[in-house]
Enzyme design. Structure first.
Site, short mmCIF file in Angstrom:
data_model
loop_
_atom_site.label_atom_id
_atom_site.label_comp_id
_atom_site.label_asym_id
_atom_site.label_seq_id
_atom_site.Cartn_x
_atom_site.Cartn_y
_atom_site.Cartn_z
N GLU A 439 0.93 -1.33 0.03
CA GLU A 439 -0.22 0.06 -0.03
C GLU A 439 0.87 1.33 -0.08
OE1 GLU A 439 -1.75 0.26 3.92
OE2 GLU A 439 -2.64 2.01 3.61
N ASP A 515 -0.36 -1.05 6.41
CA ASP A 515 -0.02 -0.28 7.38
C ASP A 515 -0.95 -1.17 8.55
OD1 ASP A 515 1.61 1.30 6.62
OD2 ASP A 515 0.26 3.10 6.32
N ASP A 517 -3.21 0.03 10.44
CA ASP A 517 -4.12 1.02 11.05
C ASP A 517 -5.52 0.55 10.30
OD1 ASP A 517 -3.84 1.89 8.29
OD2 ASP A 517 -3.13 3.64 8.95
N ASP A 519 -7.10 2.07 7.68
CA ASP A 519 -7.11 2.08 6.36
C ASP A 519 -6.41 0.85 5.83
OD1 ASP A 519 -8.46 4.31 5.30
OD2 ASP A 519 -6.64 5.35 4.63
#
Ligand code: 1YM
Length: 653
Positions: A439, A515, A517, A519
């Protein structure tokens, strides 16, 4: 379907239990969570066989505080007489002799049984710290206990050792078998049972065993958690459950009956999605790789529908017949058959090979379908119109993928090539090579520089891939499809839809790296949905992974050198702080972008130090529901699932 009572002498003796202890993987697959739960399935299999034999209608499973598990049924109870070959009571044989089980007796008592009748019980005993069996049979109660005994000199006697005889406990008016066991922590890396795992599997079983009541209780929490499953509608309720949250196109169609000695049960209902989802079972065993029963079903459906389409002029004189594939879009079905001595193609029982199942299912479903279509012209029209549309779309896709196959030509026309997103490995090696789907550009840059270029490739995604769950296939791939996804298809080289061939996959591992998180979790889920929907065979072959970047770097800077420990959890962080002492400092990684190339290699890409999660679809029904929950229109369940299942970096104040 009552069968003759099994005699105590029909059991043959093959081998000792030590072998199981030495190579547990060979008997239960793994010694992780999956293997741990396998122990429960083995014991339950015996209760399920008793259900299929027609003697049992209630099964209770209890997880106790100490992570031991009790399985109880109200069947006949294991026979309690003396076994001819061994000269000891049958229950002792069942729990201490490997491969003791009716199946090996060669008797004729084996009708429509699920497992190998009792074969697993000794394996469970071998891998337990202790096991207790209680039997209620013919008005008498019996009990026996087995233990793993460390100090036995003779290895053969250590494992699953009977520490009591089969004791007579007195009179009873109950009937049935109760087995309680505690998995041995010396064998299993994980001894905590997961309520959810047991719950999902038991629920599937309750759907398949119409009218049977299955209780599940967790005594580790207070108040105790309890679930009861009972479905009078059987697999009809199963399809309803699977289609929950989807837009369905008609009422559930349900056929049940017997043909050529095989019991066939089918429930189906089309929904408005573009996927085909057929779950198939033989004697309640899931046949993940389908087999003869499924091809019989597909043949029968296709033929009945095509005949109807001709007769009613949906297919004109010069039109080609619709193919089985054309009828698949949005098909949600459960096929459950029961038969004697099913033959499986692979060791793992995943694919049915029995020819008689093909003809029985084909014949049965064929007759029912012809009748059904004549009676329900609106549903017939709907299914056939859908198939015609599906054929048209696939033709478009075929043309589109033709174009994708010749990227060289496109480049000449000045179209952006994939090469600015994709960095291939130096050599082709479809076994060893790894694809990192990353990403963001900055992480992509680190990954490209940090990787081992000999076998690692990097594909950088710009922005989020689309949610394939809500799209028609021509919106996913092809000229009108999604660019990110087209790129993935092109890079992994498997083709898609009818052209899909898992053997052509250019990579041994496909690793999603995002990541830690919200998202990142969302992108992970979008990609997993894509793989589950369009490349599920890759998931099944264990090729799809999720990378786990560390959450913290704990380090100590001396004059000369920096000592570093990467940490993936809070526990590891405290341990690292202890180890490095007072001067230790902590860096929390918020995203992959914060790591330089070298750090990314050390922590997340280097095969000898990284941690990967292998994505698996163990339970197809569960995977289907999760994908529907996650990707469907309902937002609250999605958020809930992400929050429960994805671990985020905790923000520090
Ligand atoms: C909680 C686990 O094991 N139930 C169970 C097992 C058996 C029978 C009934 C049974 C089978 C037969 C005849 C037969 C088993 N018996 C054997 C063996 N529940 C659980 N309930 N009578 C009773 O197979 O014909 C193995 S398992 F081999 F001894 F017959």
């Amino acid at each position: 379907m009552k069968e003759k009572l099994y005699s105590d002498d029909d059991i043959r003796v093959l081998k000792g239990l030590t072998a199981v202890r030495v190579r547990p993987g060979m008997y239960i697959g793994s010694t992780g969570t999956r293997g741990l739960h396998h122990l429960v399935w083995e014991i339950i299999d015996n209760s399920k066989d008793e259900v299929l034999a027609g003697y049992c209608d209630t099964i209770r499973v209890t997880i106790h505080k100490d992570n031991s598990v009790t399985v109880e049924d109200n069947g006949r109870g294991i026979p309690t007489g003396i076994n001819r070959d061994e000269g000891i009571p049958t229950p002792t044989v069942v729990f201490t002799v490997l491969h003791a089980g009716g199946k090996f007796g060669g008797g004729d008592g084996y009708k429509k049984s699920g497992g190998l009748h009792g074969v697993g019980a000794s394996v469970v005993n071998a891998l337990s710290q202790w096991l207790e069996v209680q039997i209620h049979r013919d008005g008498q109660a019996y009990k026996q206990r087995f233990e793993y005994i460390e100090e036995k000199a003779n290895q053969e006697e250590q494992v699953g050792h009977p520490v009591t005889d089969l004791q007579v406990m007195g009179k009873t008016n109950k009937k049935g078998t109760i087995v309680r066991f505690k998995p041995d922590s010396r064998v299993f890396s994980e001894t905590n049972f997961h309520f959810e795992t047991l719950k999902e599997r038991l629920k599937d079983n309750a759907f398949l065993l119409k009218g049977v009541t299955i209780h599940l209780k967790d005594e580790r929490v207070s108040p105790n958690r309890e679930e009861i499953f009972h479905f009078d509608e059987g697999i009809k309720a199963f399809v309803e459950y699977l289609n929950d949250g989807k837009t369905t196109l008609h009422d559930i169609v349900y056929f049940e009956g017997e043909k050529e000695g095989i019991d066939v049960e089918l429930a189906f209902q089309y929904n408005d999605s573009s996927v085909d989802n057929l779950l198939s079972y033989v004697n309640t065993i899931p046949t993940i790789d389908e087999g003869t029963h499924v091809s019989g079903l597909r043949n029968a459906m296709t033929k009945a529908l095509n005949d109807y389409a001709r007769k009613h002029n949906f297919l004109k004189k010069n039109d080609k017949n619709l193919s089985g594939n054309d009828y698949r879009e949005g098909f949600m079905a459960v096929l459950s058959i029961r038969m004697d001595n099913p033959q499986f193609e692979s060791q793992t029982k995943d694919k049915l090979g029995s020819e008689e199942a093909r003809s029985a299912v084909e014949g049965f479903v064929g007759e029912k379908m012809v009748f059904f279509l004549d009676e329900n012209p609106e549903i017939a029209k709907l299914i056939i119109d859908r198939a015609i549309e599906s054929r048209r779309i696939k033709e478009e896709i075929r043309k589109a993928t033709e174009a994708l196959k010749n990227p060289g030509k496109k480049k000449k026309k000045g179209k952006k090539s994939i090469s600015d997103k994709f960095t291939p490995p130096a050599k082709r090696d479809s076994e060893r090579n790894e694809l990192f789907i990353v990403e963001g550009d900055s992480a992509g840059g680190s990954a490209i520089n940090g990787r081992d270029r000999n076998f690692q490739a990097v594909l950088s995604l710009r922005g989020k891939p689309i949610n394939v769950e809500k799209k028609k296939i021509y919106e996913v791939i092809g000229p009108n499809g999604n660019e990110e996804i087209n790129t993935i298809v092109e890079v992994i080289e498997t083709g898609i839809a009818d052209e899909f061939d898992a053997n052509k996959c250019a990579f041994g591992k496909i690793i999603i790296m995002t990541d830690a998180d919200y998202d990142g979790a969302h992108i992970q889920i979008l990609l997993l949905t894509l793989f589950y929907r369009y490349f599920s065979e890759l998931v099944r072959r264990g090729k799809v992974y999720i990378a786990q970047p560390p959450l913290y770097k704990v380090y100590k800077q001396d004059k000369k050198k920096q000592e570093v420990i990467y940490c993936w959890s809070e526990e590891e962080r405290s341990a690292a702080m202890k180890k490095l002492g007072k001067q230790a400092e902590i860096q929390r990684y918020k995203g992959l972008g914060e790591m330089n190339a070298e750090q990314l290699w050390d922590t997340t890409m280097n095969p000898s130090t990284r941690r990967l999660i292998q994505v698996d679809i163990e339970d197809a029904a569960e995977a289907e529901r999760i994908v529907t929950i996650l990707m469907g229109d309902k937002v609250p369940p999605r958020r809930e699932w992400i929050e429960q299942n994805v671990k985020f970096v905790v923000e520090e104040e």
